[in-house]
Structures are given as structure tokens and as C-alpha cells.
Scaffold this motif. Sequence first.
Motif, PDB file in Angstrom:
ATOM      1  N   UNK A  69      43.207  42.244  28.639  1.00 13.95           N
ATOM      2  CA  UNK A  69      43.237  40.986  29.394  1.00 13.95           C
ATOM      3  C   UNK A  69      43.328  39.740  28.519  1.00 13.95           C
ATOM      4  N   UNK A  70      42.614  39.728  27.416  1.00 13.22           N
ATOM      5  CA  UNK A  70      42.440  38.511  26.615  1.00 13.22           C
ATOM      6  C   UNK A  70      43.730  37.844  26.145  1.00 13.22           C
ATOM      7  N   UNK A  71      44.749  38.573  25.695  1.00 10.44           N
ATOM      8  CA  UNK A  71      45.951  37.875  25.227  1.00 10.44           C
ATOM      9  C   UNK A  71      46.611  37.005  26.294  1.00 10.44           C
ATOM     10  N   UNK A  72      46.391  37.340  27.549  1.00 11.77           N
ATOM     11  CA  UNK A  72      46.984  36.551  28.642  1.00 11.77           C
ATOM     12  C   UNK A  72      46.103  35.373  29.037  1.00 11.77           C
ATOM     13  N   UNK A  73      44.866  35.333  28.517  1.00 10.97           N
ATOM     14  CA  UNK A  73      43.893  34.275  28.833  1.00 10.97           C
ATOM     15  C   UNK A  73      43.914  33.945  30.321  1.00 10.97           C
ATOM     16  N   UNK A  74      43.578  34.920  31.159  1.00  8.90           N
ATOM     17  CA  UNK A  74      43.692  34.721  32.607  1.00  8.90           C
ATOM     18  C   UNK A  74      42.792  33.633  33.179  1.00  8.90           C
ATOM     19  N   UNK A 101      24.833  45.271  38.101  1.00  6.33           N
ATOM     20  CA  UNK A 101      26.201  45.016  38.500  1.00  6.33           C
ATOM     21  C   UNK A 101      26.243  43.538  38.864  1.00  6.33           C
ATOM     22  N   UNK A 102      26.997  42.784  38.096  1.00  6.96           N
ATOM     23  CA  UNK A 102      26.978  41.328  38.236  1.00  6.96           C
ATOM     24  C   UNK A 102      28.343  40.790  38.629  1.00  6.96           C
ATOM     25  N   UNK A 103      28.338  39.617  39.192  1.00  7.08           N
ATOM     26  CA  UNK A 103      29.583  38.919  39.500  1.00  7.08           C
ATOM     27  C   UNK A 103      29.415  37.457  39.119  1.00  7.08           C
ATOM     28  N   UNK A 104      30.530  36.837  38.804  1.00  6.31           N
ATOM     29  CA  UNK A 104      30.512  35.416  38.456  1.00  6.31           C
ATOM     30  C   UNK A 104      31.629  34.708  39.204  1.00  6.31           C
ATOM     31  N   UNK A 105      31.342  33.492  39.623  1.00 11.47           N
ATOM     32  CA  UNK A 105      32.359  32.619  40.215  1.00 11.47           C
ATOM     33  C   UNK A 105      32.757  31.611  39.149  1.00 11.47           C
ATOM     34  N   UNK A 106      34.041  31.537  38.888  1.00 16.76           N
ATOM     35  CA  UNK A 106      34.552  30.666  37.834  1.00 16.76           C
ATOM     36  C   UNK A 106      35.633  29.774  38.422  1.00 16.76           C
ATOM     37  N   UNK A 107      35.512  28.484  38.178  1.00 21.65           N
ATOM     38  CA  UNK A 107      36.522  27.544  38.650  1.00 21.65           C
ATOM     39  C   UNK A 107      37.475  27.228  37.513  1.00 21.65           C
ATOM     40  N   UNK A 108      38.757  27.443  37.761  1.00 18.04           N
ATOM     41  CA  UNK A 108      39.792  27.068  36.796  1.00 18.04           C
ATOM     42  C   UNK A 108      40.751  26.143  37.532  1.00 18.04           C
ATOM     43  N   UNK A 109      40.722  24.891  37.146  1.00 24.34           N
ATOM     44  CA  UNK A 109      41.522  23.902  37.872  1.00 24.34           C
ATOM     45  C   UNK A 109      40.960  23.758  39.277  1.00 24.34           C
ATOM     46  N   UNK A 110      41.809  23.943  40.295  1.00 21.58           N
ATOM     47  CA  UNK A 110      41.333  23.853  41.676  1.00 21.58           C
ATOM     48  C   UNK A 110      41.169  25.228  42.311  1.00 21.58           C
ATOM     49  N   UNK A 111      41.161  26.267  41.498  1.00 20.38           N
ATOM     50  CA  UNK A 111      41.063  27.637  41.988  1.00 20.38           C
ATOM     51  C   UNK A 111      39.741  28.267  41.556  1.00 20.38           C
ATOM     52  N   UNK A 112      39.112  28.998  42.466  1.00 18.35           N
ATOM     53  CA  UNK A 112      37.896  29.738  42.134  1.00 18.35           C
ATOM     54  C   UNK A 112      38.273  31.193  41.912  1.00 18.35           C
ATOM     55  N   UNK A 113      37.821  31.725  40.794  1.00 15.33           N
ATOM     56  CA  UNK A 113      38.138  33.105  40.404  1.00 15.33           C
ATOM     57  C   UNK A 113      36.876  33.950  40.473  1.00 15.33           C
ATOM     58  N   UNK A 114      37.060  35.253  40.557  1.00 14.75           N
ATOM     59  CA  UNK A 114      35.939  36.190  40.593  1.00 14.75           C
ATOM     60  C   UNK A 114      35.998  37.115  39.388  1.00 14.75           C
ATOM     61  N   UNK A 115      34.855  37.345  38.790  1.00 14.59           N
ATOM     62  CA  UNK A 115      34.724  38.237  37.650  1.00 14.59           C
ATOM     63  C   UNK A 115      33.539  39.146  37.937  1.00 14.59           C
ATOM     64  N   UNK A 116      33.765  40.457  37.846  1.00 14.54           N
ATOM     65  CA  UNK A 116      32.686  41.423  38.045  1.00 14.54           C
ATOM     66  C   UNK A 116      32.507  42.214  36.759  1.00 14.54           C
ATOM     67  N   UNK A 117      31.254  42.544  36.462  1.00 17.46           N
ATOM     68  CA  UNK A 117      30.991  43.329  35.259  1.00 17.46           C
ATOM     69  C   UNK A 117      29.702  44.123  35.450  1.00 17.46           C
ATOM     70  N   UNK A 135      39.791  39.280  39.107  1.00 20.85           N
ATOM     71  CA  UNK A 135      40.586  39.244  40.332  1.00 20.85           C
ATOM     72  C   UNK A 135      42.079  39.071  40.096  1.00 20.85           C
ATOM     73  N   UNK A 136      42.562  39.368  38.909  1.00 21.68           N
ATOM     74  CA  UNK A 136      43.978  39.186  38.614  1.00 21.68           C
ATOM     75  C   UNK A 136      44.802  40.332  39.183  1.00 21.68           C
ATOM     76  N   UNK A 137      46.058  40.028  39.461  1.00 13.50           N
ATOM     77  CA  UNK A 137      47.009  41.043  39.921  1.00 13.50           C
ATOM     78  C   UNK A 137      47.593  41.708  38.692  1.00 13.50           C
TER      79      UNK A 137
END
Length: 138
Positions: A69-74, A101-117, A135-137
Motif C-alpha cells: 500500500x505505502x508506495x501509492x500513499x493512499x 480489532x481497531x478502526x480509525x476514521x481519517x480525513x483526507x481533504x474533504x473525504x473521510x477514510x476508514x482504516x482497520x487493523x 477502504x481503498x479499491x
Amino acid sequence: MRTDSRGPGRTRPPHRADSRRPHRVLPSAAHRPQDWFAHQLLLVLSGQRPVHSLLGHARSTAYDELVRLAPHAPLRPPHGERRTPVLRGVGVCRPRPEVMEAFARITTGDRTRALAFRLEHTPTGRWLCSAIELDTVR
């Protein structure tokens, strides 16, 4: 500068009986592994830190996913925006005492992203990240 009743040049508050400085108390969030990992994953997935900064903190499957994932800096902000991603919240579920089992809400610009780990507690007392999902495709 305050002085106490024991003589000139003393700077401790009058209610303290010893000369040691008080220990710095960290906010409770600093002691929560899910918050630390969410912040570190945000830094890696936004391109602010290299993947190898999590080398000793992730099991091989999670680390391999980070490497993919990291090279694309999603989590990097959309092109042209100078704002950095913001961690908006971290939640956790504890299916067993040694697993989070954790989740994080991350705002990038005007979009909210989801990260689970997933975090697993090791016999040595450390927490290791064992799975990451964004949450990337694909």
C-alpha cells in the motif's frame, strides 16, 4: 518565581515537601496501543514516514500489506491540497484480552477514510499489528 518558607532561592510550590519535579503525566490516549498504531499507520500510508519505521511493530502479513500500500500513499491528500490527513477517531473491539480489532476514521481533504487493523499482545508484553485493511479499491 515563588519561594517557599524554607529560605530564599527555593522554587517549589509551598504544598510540596520535596524538591523533585513532578512527573509529567501523559494523556490516557498516549497509553493506548490502538491510538499509537493508528497514528503510525496514518504517517506511513500518507507518505510522511517510510514503511520500515513499522518493521518491528508488525507481523509479516501486515508488513507485506503495508509494503504493497505505502508506495501509492493512499492517505495522501488530494493533489493540490496542502492539508495533511487528520486522525478523527479510533475505536476498538476486544474479542479476547490479548487481541484488539481497531478502526480509525481519517480525513483526507474533504473525504473521510476508514482504516482497520488488528493488534495482538505478545508474551513479551508488546503489541504487534497482525492485519491492516484500508477502504481503498484494489
